[in-house]
Structure formats: structure tokens, C-alpha cells
Design a protein around this motif. Sequence first.
Motif, mmCIF file in Angstrom:
data_model
loop_
_atom_site.group_PDB
_atom_site.id
_atom_site.type_symbol
_atom_site.label_atom_id
_atom_site.label_comp_id
_atom_site.label_asym_id
_atom_site.label_seq_id
_atom_site.Cartn_x
_atom_site.Cartn_y
_atom_site.Cartn_z
ATOM 1 N N LEU A 19 9.978 6.895 11.901
ATOM 2 C CA LEU A 19 9.607 7.552 13.149
ATOM 3 C C LEU A 19 9.115 8.962 12.858
ATOM 4 O O LEU A 19 9.807 9.739 12.194
ATOM 5 N N LEU A 20 7.924 9.294 13.364
ATOM 6 C CA LEU A 20 7.429 10.663 13.304
ATOM 7 C C LEU A 20 7.082 11.121 14.708
ATOM 8 O O LEU A 20 6.603 10.328 15.533
ATOM 9 N N LEU A 21 7.309 12.406 14.963
ATOM 10 C CA LEU A 21 7.091 13.015 16.268
ATOM 11 C C LEU A 21 6.060 14.133 16.145
ATOM 12 O O LEU A 21 6.107 14.914 15.194
ATOM 13 N N ARG A 22 5.160 14.223 17.125
ATOM 14 C CA ARG A 22 4.144 15.277 17.133
ATOM 15 C C ARG A 22 4.667 16.449 17.975
ATOM 16 O O ARG A 22 5.057 16.279 19.120
ATOM 17 N N ARG A 23 4.644 17.637 17.386
ATOM 18 C CA ARG A 23 5.146 18.829 18.067
ATOM 19 C C ARG A 23 4.263 19.210 19.255
ATOM 20 O O ARG A 23 3.046 19.060 19.206
ATOM 21 N N LEU A 24 4.896 19.756 20.281
ATOM 22 C CA LEU A 24 4.156 20.259 21.435
ATOM 23 C C LEU A 24 3.425 21.558 21.116
ATOM 24 O O LEU A 24 2.326 21.795 21.618
ATOM 25 N N ASP A 25 4.040 22.411 20.289
ATOM 26 C CA ASP A 25 3.462 23.734 20.033
ATOM 27 C C ASP A 25 2.460 23.753 18.879
ATOM 28 O O ASP A 25 1.879 24.796 18.580
ATOM 29 N N ASP A 26 2.251 22.613 18.227
ATOM 30 C CA ASP A 26 1.266 22.505 17.151
ATOM 31 C C ASP A 26 0.911 21.030 17.009
ATOM 32 O O ASP A 26 1.628 20.268 16.352
ATOM 33 N N ASP A 27 -0.186 20.617 17.641
ATOM 34 C CA ASP A 27 -0.502 19.185 17.689
ATOM 35 C C ASP A 27 -0.935 18.588 16.353
ATOM 36 O O ASP A 27 -1.154 17.392 16.243
ATOM 37 N N HIS A 112 8.487 16.602 22.300
ATOM 38 C CA HIS A 112 7.303 16.265 21.515
ATOM 39 C C HIS A 112 6.285 15.579 22.413
ATOM 40 O O HIS A 112 6.630 15.078 23.482
ATOM 41 N N SER A 113 5.042 15.527 21.945
ATOM 42 C CA SER A 113 3.982 14.950 22.774
ATOM 43 C C SER A 113 3.700 13.478 22.469
ATOM 44 O O SER A 113 3.098 12.790 23.286
ATOM 45 N N GLU A 114 4.129 13.011 21.305
ATOM 46 C CA GLU A 114 3.792 11.653 20.882
ATOM 47 C C GLU A 114 4.746 11.225 19.780
ATOM 48 O O GLU A 114 5.317 12.052 19.078
#
Length: 141
Positions: A19-27, A112-114
Amino acid sequence: MKRPESVLVVIYTKQGRALLLRRLDDDQFWQSVTGSLEDGETPYQAAVREVLEETGIDIEVLNLPLLDLARQVRYDIRPLWRKRYPPGVTTNLEHQFTLVLPDTCDIQLSEHSEFKWLPLNQAVSLASSATNRQVLLELTQ
């Protein structure tokens, strides 16, 4: 101010998907579950809390095998994030954990965004931090 001590929890499945998560503050920044310890909290407690907050996975209710790798790594805090820490703090101490799940599952994003479930070798390539890549790489061997 954030405490310069955190946890990294690499979540993966028995089939070898991470599982990897994309940060909101750095896409452009992809990571496993991470987070700073709160006052009076042990690294294990922080790991359980962060997994629940960032994914919705309740380790305690589901009786999941959170493994403390018994390893701490010190790294330089990205300049972009240093304002969150006390003045003069430039490094962070990271406690590393893994969590193996029977299969992929839906994730309840909050910070996170994604999210993506990727084969371990692809996760190694996408993970943005060196410490995160190292733990993922060890899981491929």
C-alpha cells in the motif's frame, strides 16, 4: 510543534502487494503510513493509531500482526516540513514496522489524496523516501 520522532508502517499483502499513499501537501510524494509520536506514546501505540487514522484499518479490533522491526533510522527532515518542528530541529528518528494483510482492502483516506496497491518491486520504485524504499526492498527478498 511536531515531535521529531515518528513511525513508518509498511502495509503489504501475503500476495506481495504494498500500500502506498499520495500526500496532500506534495502530490509527487508517495509513502507508506507515517506519523509523529504524541506525548507519552510508545512507537507501537503510534503505529496502531497512525494506521487507523490514515487507512481506517483497526489493527487491534482485527487482531492483525504488526511487526516492530526493532530498528530506528535517523534522517534529515525535508526543508518544506521543518516549520512543523521546533526551531533548529533538522532530523527525525523513525521507528519501522510492517503489517501483513491477507489481501488488499479498501482504504479510508483522511490525510492523503490517493492510494495504490502495487507489486512490491513497483512500490519500491514509487516510494519517495529512502527509508520507505529500504523496508519495501527488504520485503522483496
